[in-house]
Design a protein around this motif. Structure first.
Motif, PDB file in Angstrom:
ATOM      1  N   VAL A  93       9.838  27.931  45.298  1.00 30.34           N
ATOM      2  CA  VAL A  93      10.238  26.588  44.878  1.00 30.34           C
ATOM      3  C   VAL A  93       9.114  25.606  45.179  1.00 30.34           C
ATOM      4  CG1 VAL A  93      11.876  24.702  45.254  1.00 30.34           C
ATOM      5  CG2 VAL A  93      12.690  27.076  45.190  1.00 30.34           C
ATOM      6  N   ALA A  94       8.676  24.878  44.152  1.00 38.75           N
ATOM      7  CA  ALA A  94       7.628  23.876  44.326  1.00 38.75           C
ATOM      8  C   ALA A  94       8.193  22.533  44.756  1.00 38.75           C
ATOM      9  CB  ALA A  94       6.842  23.706  43.026  1.00 38.75           C
TER      10      ALA A  94
ATOM     11  N   GLY B 118      14.246  14.645  45.448  1.00 38.13           N
ATOM     12  CA  GLY B 118      14.181  14.449  44.002  1.00 38.13           C
ATOM     13  C   GLY B 118      15.100  13.327  43.567  1.00 38.13           C
ATOM     14  N   ALA B 119      15.317  13.247  42.286  1.00 35.21           N
ATOM     15  CA  ALA B 119      16.300  12.304  41.750  1.00 35.21           C
ATOM     16  C   ALA B 119      17.685  12.765  42.209  1.00 35.21           C
ATOM     17  CB  ALA B 119      16.214  12.276  40.228  1.00 35.21           C
ATOM     18  N   ARG B 120      18.651  11.803  42.242  1.00 32.31           N
ATOM     19  CA  ARG B 120      19.950  12.179  42.779  1.00 32.31           C
ATOM     20  C   ARG B 120      21.043  11.246  42.297  1.00 32.31           C
ATOM     21  NH1 ARG B 120      21.183  11.596  49.045  1.00 32.31           N
ATOM     22  NH2 ARG B 120      21.951   9.574  48.374  1.00 32.31           N
ATOM     23  N   SER B 121      22.236  11.805  42.143  1.00 34.86           N
ATOM     24  CA  SER B 121      23.451  11.028  41.916  1.00 34.86           C
ATOM     25  C   SER B 121      24.465  11.464  42.958  1.00 34.86           C
ATOM     26  CB  SER B 121      24.015  11.285  40.516  1.00 34.86           C
ATOM     27  OG  SER B 121      23.097  10.897  39.526  1.00 34.86           O
ATOM     28  N   ALA B 122      25.245  10.492  43.463  1.00 38.13           N
ATOM     29  CA  ALA B 122      26.287  10.766  44.446  1.00 38.13           C
ATOM     30  C   ALA B 122      27.557  10.082  43.966  1.00 38.13           C
ATOM     31  CB  ALA B 122      25.879  10.248  45.821  1.00 38.13           C
ATOM     32  N   LEU B 123      28.605  10.859  43.749  1.00 38.90           N
ATOM     33  CA  LEU B 123      29.845  10.353  43.169  1.00 38.90           C
ATOM     34  C   LEU B 123      31.050  10.772  43.991  1.00 38.90           C
ATOM     35  CD1 LEU B 123      29.053  11.560  39.547  1.00 38.90           C
ATOM     36  CD2 LEU B 123      28.725   9.249  40.424  1.00 38.90           C
ATOM     37  N   GLY B 124      32.131  10.017  43.862  1.00 41.65           N
ATOM     38  CA  GLY B 124      33.389  10.377  44.478  1.00 41.65           C
ATOM     39  C   GLY B 124      34.248  11.164  43.505  1.00 41.65           C
ATOM     40  N   ALA B 125      35.097  12.023  44.041  1.00 38.35           N
ATOM     41  CA  ALA B 125      36.014  12.823  43.223  1.00 38.35           C
ATOM     42  C   ALA B 125      37.398  12.789  43.868  1.00 38.35           C
ATOM     43  CB  ALA B 125      35.518  14.263  43.118  1.00 38.35           C
ATOM     44  N   ALA B 126      38.418  12.758  43.017  1.00 43.96           N
ATOM     45  CA  ALA B 126      39.799  12.755  43.512  1.00 43.96           C
ATOM     46  C   ALA B 126      40.182  14.091  44.142  1.00 43.96           C
ATOM     47  CB  ALA B 126      40.759  12.420  42.377  1.00 43.96           C
ATOM     48  N   SER B 127      39.531  15.163  43.686  1.00 42.34           N
ATOM     49  CA  SER B 127      39.744  16.489  44.265  1.00 42.34           C
ATOM     50  C   SER B 127      38.573  17.368  43.875  1.00 42.34           C
ATOM     51  CB  SER B 127      41.060  17.102  43.775  1.00 42.34           C
ATOM     52  OG  SER B 127      40.984  17.400  42.401  1.00 42.34           O
ATOM     53  N   LEU B 128      38.404  18.456  44.597  1.00 43.50           N
ATOM     54  CA  LEU B 128      37.373  19.455  44.292  1.00 43.50           C
ATOM     55  C   LEU B 128      38.008  20.839  44.426  1.00 43.50           C
ATOM     56  CD1 LEU B 128      34.253  17.951  46.112  1.00 43.50           C
ATOM     57  CD2 LEU B 128      34.653  18.084  43.644  1.00 43.50           C
ATOM     58  N   PRO B 129      37.427  21.864  43.788  1.00 39.66           N
ATOM     59  CA  PRO B 129      37.989  23.210  43.854  1.00 39.66           C
ATOM     60  C   PRO B 129      38.222  23.677  45.297  1.00 39.66           C
ATOM     61  CG  PRO B 129      36.228  23.127  42.242  1.00 39.66           C
ATOM     62  CD  PRO B 129      36.213  21.802  42.960  1.00 39.66           C
ATOM     63  N   ALA B 130      39.330  24.320  45.521  1.00 37.74           N
ATOM     64  CA  ALA B 130      39.711  24.895  46.821  1.00 37.74           C
ATOM     65  C   ALA B 130      39.799  23.845  47.919  1.00 37.74           C
ATOM     66  CB  ALA B 130      38.745  26.021  47.217  1.00 37.74           C
ATOM     67  N   GLY B 131      39.862  22.570  47.552  1.00 38.41           N
ATOM     68  CA  GLY B 131      39.965  21.513  48.544  1.00 38.41           C
ATOM     69  C   GLY B 131      38.689  21.272  49.334  1.00 38.41           C
ATOM     70  N   MET B 132      37.555  21.814  48.836  1.00 34.45           N
ATOM     71  CA  MET B 132      36.313  21.643  49.584  1.00 34.45           C
ATOM     72  C   MET B 132      35.910  20.168  49.626  1.00 34.45           C
ATOM     73  SD  MET B 132      33.642  23.610  47.132  1.00 34.45           S
ATOM     74  CE  MET B 132      33.476  23.252  45.403  1.00 34.45           C
ATOM     75  N   MET B 133      35.203  19.797  50.690  1.00 34.03           N
ATOM     76  CA  MET B 133      34.882  18.403  50.945  1.00 34.03           C
ATOM     77  C   MET B 133      33.756  17.885  50.059  1.00 34.03           C
ATOM     78  SD  MET B 133      34.187  16.603  54.653  1.00 34.03           S
ATOM     79  CE  MET B 133      35.583  17.423  55.391  1.00 34.03           C
ATOM     80  N   VAL B 134      32.833  18.748  49.689  1.00 29.03           N
ATOM     81  CA  VAL B 134      31.650  18.352  48.927  1.00 29.03           C
ATOM     82  C   VAL B 134      31.315  19.453  47.924  1.00 29.03           C
ATOM     83  CG1 VAL B 134      29.160  17.854  49.121  1.00 29.03           C
ATOM     84  CG2 VAL B 134      30.707  17.047  50.885  1.00 29.03           C
ATOM     85  N   GLU B 135      30.794  19.055  46.774  1.00 30.04           N
ATOM     86  CA  GLU B 135      30.215  20.004  45.817  1.00 30.04           C
ATOM     87  C   GLU B 135      28.885  19.428  45.340  1.00 30.04           C
ATOM     88  OE1 GLU B 135      31.071  22.408  41.639  1.00 30.04           O
ATOM     89  OE2 GLU B 135      32.675  21.217  42.541  1.00 30.04           O
ATOM     90  N   ILE B 136      27.851  20.265  45.337  1.00 29.98           N
ATOM     91  CA  ILE B 136      26.513  19.815  44.944  1.00 29.98           C
ATOM     92  C   ILE B 136      25.895  20.839  44.002  1.00 29.98           C
ATOM     93  CG2 ILE B 136      24.188  19.205  45.741  1.00 29.98           C
ATOM     94  CD1 ILE B 136      25.478  18.418  48.436  1.00 29.98           C
ATOM     95  N   GLU B 137      25.291  20.327  42.927  1.00 26.71           N
ATOM     96  CA  GLU B 137      24.472  21.168  42.049  1.00 26.71           C
ATOM     97  C   GLU B 137      23.044  20.659  42.136  1.00 26.71           C
ATOM     98  OE1 GLU B 137      24.716  19.305  37.620  1.00 26.71           O
ATOM     99  OE2 GLU B 137      26.444  20.521  38.213  1.00 26.71           O
ATOM    100  N   ALA B 138      22.085  21.513  41.772  1.00 31.68           N
ATOM    101  CA  ALA B 138      20.674  21.145  41.967  1.00 31.68           C
ATOM    102  C   ALA B 138      19.780  21.781  40.914  1.00 31.68           C
ATOM    103  CB  ALA B 138      20.216  21.586  43.360  1.00 31.68           C
ATOM    104  N   VAL B 139      18.647  21.121  40.689  1.00 32.16           N
ATOM    105  CA  VAL B 139      17.598  21.641  39.821  1.00 32.16           C
ATOM    106  C   VAL B 139      16.304  21.658  40.635  1.00 32.16           C
ATOM    107  CG1 VAL B 139      16.317  21.351  37.660  1.00 32.16           C
ATOM    108  CG2 VAL B 139      18.729  20.656  37.788  1.00 32.16           C
ATOM    109  N   PHE B 140      15.572  22.760  40.566  1.00 35.69           N
ATOM    110  CA  PHE B 140      14.324  22.928  41.298  1.00 35.69           C
ATOM    111  C   PHE B 140      13.204  23.301  40.334  1.00 35.69           C
ATOM    112  CE2 PHE B 140      17.792  23.939  44.116  1.00 35.69           C
ATOM    113  CZ  PHE B 140      17.465  23.288  45.294  1.00 35.69           C
ATOM    114  N   GLU B 141      11.994  22.825  40.623  1.00 31.67           N
ATOM    115  CA  GLU B 141      10.809  23.269  39.885  1.00 31.67           C
ATOM    116  C   GLU B 141      10.229  24.461  40.641  1.00 31.67           C
ATOM    117  OE1 GLU B 141       6.495  21.659  38.271  1.00 31.67           O
ATOM    118  OE2 GLU B 141       7.509  20.574  39.867  1.00 31.67           O
ATOM    119  N   LEU B 142       9.863  25.491  39.908  1.00 30.19           N
ATOM    120  CA  LEU B 142       9.291  26.690  40.528  1.00 30.19           C
ATOM    121  C   LEU B 142       7.776  26.624  40.512  1.00 30.19           C
ATOM    122  CD1 LEU B 142      11.673  29.372  38.972  1.00 30.19           C
ATOM    123  CD2 LEU B 142      11.874  28.181  41.171  1.00 30.19           C
ATOM    124  N   ALA B 143       7.179  27.233  41.523  1.00 29.48           N
ATOM    125  CA  ALA B 143       5.714  27.265  41.639  1.00 29.48           C
ATOM    126  C   ALA B 143       5.126  28.251  40.646  1.00 29.48           C
ATOM    127  CB  ALA B 143       5.325  27.660  43.053  1.00 29.48           C
TER     128      ALA B 143
END
Length: 154
Positions: free
Chosen positions: A88-89, A129-154
């Protein structure tokens, strides 16, 4: 200068097992020189998730710890997919969702848990990197946080 893998070891970070696929998606898809990581939750080393709702029994710092744990799960998926974090670069983009009450407003503080972890692993410039942070009324399995990401490879 230490590599990302060396930084993980020096920090004493314990990666959870890579999350199991629970639907019709891939945890990480490499397209050209980018790795797209699907939404991950705060998976603990024992395979359980950090669950709960920020603002209802959990404060912003508990959410931040859950976001850091989510970052560790993302690192585990990168290692499983790429073989090494050293491929990961830089971090390109994070999208973070916080399972929270309607009046909770500290979403960026919570997602900083992941952002700060990545800055520790890849350095202040390449790890943020760039980022967005949002609130959600619920998430799968009741988890507290969910994050997705994009990475540049070397």
């Amino acid at each position: 200068m230490a590599t990302p893998s060396e930084r993980v070891a020096a920090l004493g970070l314990v990666l959870p097992p890579p999350p199991k696929v629970m639907g019709a998606y891939t945890p990480c898809l490499v397209v050209g020189r980018q790795a797209w990581v699907s939404g991950h939750g705060p998976l603990l080393p024992d395979g359980t998730l950090v669950r709960g709702r920020v603002g209802a029994g959990h404060d912003a710092d508990a959410g931040k710890r859950a976001a850091r744990q989510t970052g560790l799960a993302i690192l585990a998926t990168l290692v499983a997919t790429l073989g090494s974090l050293d491929r990961v670069a830089r971090v390109v983009k994070l999208l973070g969702l916080v399972n929270c009450t309607p009046e909770f407003e500290q979403h960026p503080h919570v997602i900083n848990g992941c952002s700060e972890l990545f800055a520790e692993v890849w350095g202040a410039e390449a790890g943020v990197g760039a980022r967005s942070a949002l609130g959600a009324a619920s998430l799968p399995a009741g988890m507290m946080v969910e994050i997705e990401a994009v990475f540049e490879l070397a």
